[in-house]
Design a protein around this motif. Sequence first.
Motif, PDB file in Angstrom:
ATOM      1  N   ASN A 190      32.260   6.128  75.403  1.00  0.00           N
ATOM      2  CA  ASN A 190      32.675   7.485  75.048  1.00  0.00           C
ATOM      3  C   ASN A 190      32.022   8.564  75.891  1.00  0.00           C
ATOM      4  O   ASN A 190      32.105   9.744  75.545  1.00  0.00           O
ATOM      5  CB  ASN A 190      32.376   7.759  73.567  1.00  0.00           C
ATOM      6  N   GLN A 237      29.507  13.400  74.786  1.00  0.00           N
ATOM      7  CA  GLN A 237      30.350  12.317  74.288  1.00  0.00           C
ATOM      8  C   GLN A 237      31.724  12.848  73.866  1.00  0.00           C
ATOM      9  O   GLN A 237      31.823  13.930  73.281  1.00  0.00           O
ATOM     10  CB  GLN A 237      29.703  11.638  73.076  1.00  0.00           C
ATOM     11  N   GLU A 245      34.066  12.184  71.240  1.00  0.00           N
ATOM     12  CA  GLU A 245      34.097  11.479  69.967  1.00  0.00           C
ATOM     13  C   GLU A 245      35.485  11.551  69.351  1.00  0.00           C
ATOM     14  O   GLU A 245      36.070  12.628  69.211  1.00  0.00           O
ATOM     15  CB  GLU A 245      33.069  12.071  68.998  1.00  0.00           C
ATOM     16  N   GLU A 252      40.161  14.112  70.177  1.00  0.00           N
ATOM     17  CA  GLU A 252      38.766  13.894  70.552  1.00  0.00           C
ATOM     18  C   GLU A 252      38.022  15.221  70.579  1.00  0.00           C
ATOM     19  O   GLU A 252      38.608  16.269  70.866  1.00  0.00           O
ATOM     20  CB  GLU A 252      38.662  13.220  71.921  1.00  0.00           C
TER      21      GLU A 252
END
Length: 366
Positions: A274, A308, A310, A318
């Motif tokens: 990620n 990241q 996520e 995301e």
Amino acid sequence: MCIFVKKLRLRSYITALFCVLTASVFSQTVRKYSNEFMNIGVDAAALGMSSAMTSHTSDVNSGYWNPAGLLKLEDNQLALMHSSYFANIANYDYIAFAKPLDKNSVIGVSLIRFAVDDILNTTQLIDEQGNINYDRISLFSTADYGLTFSYARSLPVRGLNYGVNAKIIRRIIGDFASSWGFGFDAGVQFETDNDWKFGVMARDITTTFNAWTINEDEFKKVQDAVEGQNQELPETTEITIPKLQIGVSKLFDFNYDYTLLAAANLNVRFEENNDIISSSFASVNPALGFEFGYIDMVYLRAGVGNFQNELQIDDITEKLTFQPSFGVGFKYNGIQIDYAFTDIGDQSVALYSNVFSLKVDFSFFR
């Protein structure tokens, strides 16, 4: 009936943490994320800059960040650090020592311990007749140790140094299981005439292996105590895949009394995950760190890293998250005390850690 249900609930609650710990170790045949405690970082000064240290680390803590930086030592140095994680459940401790052999070589040694102590072992809480007996509860610890031996040497090229680490990993889960692991790191640093610094650190370059030994008798107690446990013993091999860290930094002076250190890192893992930049071959995670200094005595630090992408609860969108950090430091007569306030996850999780470290330079006591 009510009393029986309460007994079952009590048993489940007390064993929950223990089950999580054992499952995290034995869940896969060959795990690629072993020894993650060795990636947390050391030294509050470095953590306050989001670990952007590869190019400019230059003290006893270089044995962790980039052993080539040990060549900057002029005398023996000692470092200590302590921090707590997960609401003080886990303790992270570190000690390091480095010593110049001559003007061209330095050696160092460091030890990291990451542990959860005094865990309740309730596998024998209920006896053969189904009665709860609190005297049958015992305590155990799960502890990870990383012992590192470092060697650094200058090369016949001006401003170019290299260093290597040999690591011994020891992991213990009470009387249930333990493992040994071995690995190597290598790093280089280069400094230009105009104070630009560059560094490369390759961690676990040979792939670090951990071999577990499982106490079958104790492990069977866990299986018997927790319903639905697989009756087959887990596999016992872990690997830690190589990682690459690339850094650049520069120190700016203002009116002799003020300095600003700006540093950047690219942390590369050879896998898809990620991270903000990720492909099937490798993923890249940047980190930025800044240190403002006054008369080489007082320091203010800030950094951001661990970017990241996520995946949200809808499994479609995301969100970009990151890990901020802040820190302060004070140095006087060879003694340096540093503090860092850093999120161990990302800015959306309220699990901030307070990190303290101490560094002693023996040159001031000669």
